[in-house]
Motif scaffolding. Structure first.
Motif, mmCIF file in Angstrom:
data_model
loop_
_atom_site.group_PDB
_atom_site.id
_atom_site.type_symbol
_atom_site.label_atom_id
_atom_site.label_comp_id
_atom_site.label_asym_id
_atom_site.label_seq_id
_atom_site.Cartn_x
_atom_site.Cartn_y
_atom_site.Cartn_z
ATOM 1 N N TRP A 257 -8.847 8.993 -3.324
ATOM 2 C CA TRP A 257 -9.550 8.057 -2.450
ATOM 3 C C TRP A 257 -10.352 8.746 -1.345
ATOM 4 O O TRP A 257 -10.994 8.070 -0.550
ATOM 5 N N ILE B 107 0.847 -1.197 0.000
ATOM 6 C CA ILE B 107 0.000 0.000 0.000
ATOM 7 C C ILE B 107 0.881 1.246 0.000
ATOM 8 O O ILE B 107 0.635 2.194 -0.746
ATOM 9 N N LEU C 271 -9.567 2.980 5.649
ATOM 10 C CA LEU C 271 -9.136 3.795 4.507
ATOM 11 C C LEU C 271 -8.333 4.994 4.987
ATOM 12 O O LEU C 271 -7.277 5.306 4.426
ATOM 13 N N ALA D 10 -4.868 3.850 5.938
ATOM 14 C CA ALA D 10 -4.069 3.537 4.748
ATOM 15 C C ALA D 10 -3.625 4.812 4.033
ATOM 16 O O ALA D 10 -2.468 4.927 3.609
ATOM 17 N N LEU D 11 -4.522 5.778 3.919
ATOM 18 C CA LEU D 11 -4.163 7.039 3.260
ATOM 19 C C LEU D 11 -3.124 7.805 4.076
ATOM 20 O O LEU D 11 -2.193 8.387 3.520
ATOM 21 N N LEU E 266 -8.331 -0.570 -1.089
ATOM 22 C CA LEU E 266 -8.751 0.796 -0.766
ATOM 23 C C LEU E 266 -10.228 1.020 -1.090
ATOM 24 O O LEU E 266 -10.920 1.734 -0.370
#
Length: 139
Positions: free
Chosen positions: A138, A50, A110, A113-114, A102
């Motif tokens: 995203w 990721i 999310l 992860a971002l 995602l």
């Protein structure tokens, strides 16, 4: 300016050591989410893919991204940094899996992860336009 743009700006102002520490915590949270949802032998590797997805936005791993990834793998060989990660990401075509992850993860996962992507990309003091676009896609 929205929440995500302010968050990007905030990470750009952090010092390198703080970004490494934040990346450590975020990578663990992403790893744990992946471990709960997927049957991967090594969910940490998937979490790092990721990060590679966001590194790949501008098509190269700069020196700070290389170093940050290497610093997350304490005691690892010097060649195992962001450029190593980016090569593996491309070689094994992780992009479709990362985008599916995602697209299908919950709002909290999310955001984590971002944030992980932002921290890695901000390691050199700024997030390039291509990286920013990939992150904001995203949100």
């Amino acid at each position: 300016m929205g929440y995500w743009e302010r968050l990007i700006d905030a990470y750009e102002s952090w010092d390198y050591d703080s970004l490494v520490e934040e990346a450590y915590h975020l990578s663990c949270a992403v790893r744990d989410d992946i471990a709960r949802r997927y049957n991967f032998e090594d969910p940490l590797n998937a979490a790092f893919m990721i990060a590679a997805y966001f590194i790949d936005a501008d098509r190269f791993a700069d020196g700070a991204e290389v170093s940050l990834i290497r610093d997350l793998w304490e005691g690892s060989p010097i060649e195992r940094g962001g450029d190593f990660l980016l090569r593996a990401y491309r070689q094994y075509d992780w992009q479709p899996w990362v985008e599916a992850y995602l697209n299908n993860c919950g709002r909290d996962a999310l955001e984590v992860a971002l944030r992980f992507g932002m921290v890695v990309c901000a390691s050199d003091g700024f997030i390039r336009d291509e990286e920013r676009s990939r992150i904001l896609r995203w949100t």
